[in-house]
Motif scaffolding. Structure first.
Motif, PDB file in Angstrom:
ATOM      1  N   MET A 254       0.700  -1.103   0.078  1.00 34.17           N
ATOM      2  CA  MET A 254       0.048  -0.001   0.457  1.00 34.17           C
ATOM      3  C   MET A 254       1.053   0.731   0.022  1.00 34.17           C
ATOM      4  SD  MET A 254      -3.029   1.249  -0.450  1.00 34.17           S
ATOM      5  CE  MET A 254      -3.428   3.195  -0.008  1.00 34.17           C
TER       6      MET A 254
ATOM      7  N   SER B 133      -4.503   3.815   4.789  1.00 39.57           N
ATOM      8  CA  SER B 133      -4.711   1.863   5.364  1.00 39.57           C
ATOM      9  C   SER B 133      -4.989   1.735   6.879  1.00 39.57           C
ATOM     10  CB  SER B 133      -4.038   1.129   3.881  1.00 39.57           C
ATOM     11  OG  SER B 133      -2.379   1.095   4.796  1.00 39.57           O
TER      12      SER B 133
ATOM     13  N   CYS C 265      -3.922  -2.492   8.980  1.00 41.69           N
ATOM     14  CA  CYS C 265      -4.384  -3.703   9.040  1.00 41.69           C
ATOM     15  C   CYS C 265      -4.143  -4.082  10.373  1.00 41.69           C
ATOM     16  CB  CYS C 265      -3.095  -4.050   8.073  1.00 41.69           C
ATOM     17  SG  CYS C 265      -3.044  -5.713   7.335  1.00 41.69           S
TER      18      CYS C 265
ATOM     19  N   ASP D 124     -10.427  -2.217   4.250  1.00 42.19           N
ATOM     20  CA  ASP D 124     -10.662  -1.860   2.686  1.00 42.19           C
ATOM     21  C   ASP D 124     -11.981  -1.866   2.001  1.00 42.19           C
ATOM     22  OD1 ASP D 124     -11.920  -4.509   2.386  1.00 42.19           O
ATOM     23  OD2 ASP D 124     -10.784  -5.117   0.462  1.00 42.19           O
ATOM     24  N   SER D 125     -13.311  -1.287   3.174  1.00 45.23           N
ATOM     25  CA  SER D 125     -14.623  -1.069   3.429  1.00 45.23           C
ATOM     26  C   SER D 125     -14.836   0.252   4.161  1.00 45.23           C
ATOM     27  CB  SER D 125     -15.702  -1.636   3.814  1.00 45.23           C
ATOM     28  OG  SER D 125     -15.362  -2.440   4.545  1.00 45.23           O
TER      29      SER D 125
ATOM     30  N   TYR E 177     -11.164   5.034   3.574  1.00 46.11           N
ATOM     31  CA  TYR E 177     -10.208   4.454   2.791  1.00 46.11           C
ATOM     32  C   TYR E 177     -10.749   4.481   1.318  1.00 46.11           C
ATOM     33  CZ  TYR E 177      -7.744   0.524   0.839  1.00 46.11           C
ATOM     34  OH  TYR E 177      -7.328  -0.132  -0.762  1.00 46.11           O
TER      35      TYR E 177
ATOM     36  N   ARG F 107      -6.792   0.844  -4.650  1.00 50.79           N
ATOM     37  CA  ARG F 107      -8.466   0.123  -4.315  1.00 50.79           C
ATOM     38  C   ARG F 107      -7.980  -1.478  -4.193  1.00 50.79           C
ATOM     39  NH1 ARG F 107     -11.337   4.616  -4.176  1.00 50.79           N
ATOM     40  NH2 ARG F 107     -12.985   3.317  -5.035  1.00 50.79           N
TER      41      ARG F 107
ATOM     42  N   MET G  71      -5.353  -3.011  -4.922  1.00 47.09           N
ATOM     43  CA  MET G  71      -5.248  -4.084  -2.783  1.00 47.09           C
ATOM     44  C   MET G  71      -5.783  -5.290  -3.152  1.00 47.09           C
ATOM     45  SD  MET G  71      -2.322  -1.966  -1.486  1.00 47.09           S
ATOM     46  CE  MET G  71      -2.883  -2.995  -0.326  1.00 47.09           C
ATOM     47  N   LYS G  72      -6.937  -5.026  -3.370  1.00 49.12           N
ATOM     48  CA  LYS G  72      -8.124  -6.408  -3.237  1.00 49.12           C
ATOM     49  C   LYS G  72      -7.478  -7.289  -4.215  1.00 49.12           C
ATOM     50  CE  LYS G  72     -12.878  -6.640  -4.966  1.00 49.12           C
ATOM     51  NZ  LYS G  72     -14.122  -5.926  -5.216  1.00 49.12           N
TER      52      LYS G  72
ATOM     53  N   THR H 291      -5.085  -8.641  -1.590  1.00 44.90           N
ATOM     54  CA  THR H 291      -5.217  -9.383   0.031  1.00 44.90           C
ATOM     55  C   THR H 291      -6.155 -10.038  -0.799  1.00 44.90           C
ATOM     56  OG1 THR H 291      -7.374  -7.609  -0.375  1.00 44.90           O
ATOM     57  CG2 THR H 291      -5.468  -7.531   1.007  1.00 44.90           C
TER      58      THR H 291
END
Length: 346
Positions: free
Chosen positions: A156, A266, A268, A307-308, A312, A321, A324-325, A328
């Motif tokens: 990210m 971001s 995590c 991510d939701s 973000y 995004r 990154m989706k 992950t």
């Protein structure tokens, strides 16, 4: 004498009481008693607050199925403070009371600290999260595969950085930091954009916000524009200076977007509460596999990339995004895998 630190967060006040006046000695009771040893201060470290949260959830669930008050499990929470030199003495004092069947905590350094204490008190059991030790029948550890979490944060940072210079600000050096967190963060950044460099700075403790701000300003002067802080209370200084200097932050340990919307891009998190709850329930059921290590990670559902969150979505471009989706999703289904070691990176 046991050192009971009084600095307990308000949300935890209700469940941290042990009702000493009515419980009697441990030898007079059948109920399990669990002490949560916080190697720090919960207000400064969400990851430790999540340990207390998970243990409390387990105690509540266990007690809801127990009809007799005499058989209900009890919990005590002790904040040991940020001075690591005091942890061995405070952990020894906690074990020496003989009041707690189980002491549960989270920190990579604790198994080494606990080994001589376990010899001194052979009836004492320990569970340590975010740690690894095998072979001691009084200790069970749960080790997080933090390669995934560090790599995601680095990826990210690498995607978002315009200068292609990122950094990690750590409280101190320790094996997991040196061998996993920093190397995989740096690799994620360089994989996201080839040639991205990664600086590494040390605060020297887990609380000095002024030092965190000083380091952040120095990084800004060096052209770095995205930082991962893993430095406890010192992170507040990183956030403050980042806001003043136009830097951005990738965050560990919780959904922290609301701490600094638009600056934190971001988040995590390792699911400490989930691991703590499951380990406590396993103990209360008499099923703890003492002397072993359980490793869990992103694929097993013990890590989360947020991510939701509206912040973000608002502050990160759709292109980033989507990348990154894809990353992950690949880590979750196994189509993306990371090497077990990055020896030689540092």
């Amino acid at each position: 004498m046991i050192f009971f630190n009084k600095r307990i967060l308000v949300p935890f006040m209700a469940f941290s009481m042990l009702f000493f006046s009515s419980r009697g000695s441990k030898s007079e009771r059948k109920a399990a008693s669990v002490a949560v040893f916080i190697p720090g201060i919960m207000a400064d470290s969400p990851t430790y607050a999540h340990v207390a949260e998970g243990v409390q959830e387990a105690i509540d669930e266990f007690n809801s199925k127990t009809s007799s008050d005499a058989d209900k499990a009890e919990i005590y929470i002790m904040e040991a403070g940020t001075n690591q030199a005091e942890w061995p003495g405070k952990l020894t004092s906690l074990a020496a009371t003989g009041e707690y069947d189980l002491i549960i905590s989270s920190n990579p350094s604790l198994p080494e600290i606990a080994q001589p204490i376990a010899k001194q008190f052979p009836a004492q059991k320990f569970i340590f999260l975010d740690a690894a030790l095998e072979g001691n029948q009084q200790i069970y550890t749960i080790s997080y595969n933090q390669r995934d979490q560090a790599y995601i944060s680095g990826y990210m940072a690498g995607l978002y950085s315009r200068s292609h210079k990122v950094a990690l600000v750590a409280a101190q050096e320790y094996p997991i930091m040196n061998n996993i967190l920093y190397p995989y963060y740096a690799k994620g950044a360089s994989d996201a954009h080839e040639g991205t460099s990664c600086d590494f700075r040390i605060v020297g403790n887990w609380y000095d916000a002024s030092k965190g701000a000083e380091i952040t300003n120095a990084l800004a002067d060096a052209g770095i524009d995205v930082i991962l802080p893993i430095c406890g209370g010192a992170s507040q200084g990183v956030i403050s200076a980042a806001g003043e200097r136009g830097l951005h932050i990738v965050w560990f340990d919780e959904n922290g977007f609301k701490k600094a919307p638009g600056i934190i891009i971001s988040c995590c998190m390792t699911k400490q509460a989930k691991a703590a709850k499951e380990a406590t329930l396993q103990y209360l059921a008499g099923n703890t596999p003492w002397g072993t290590i359980k490793e869990v990670g992103f694929r097993e559902g013990y890590a989360q990339f947020f991510d939701s969150d509206e912040n973000y979505i608002k502050h990160v471009s759709e292109d980033i995004r989507e990348k990154m989706k894809k990353l992950t999703a690949g880590l979750q289904d196994g189509s993306v895998s990371l090497p077990a070691s990055l020896d030689g990176l540092r």
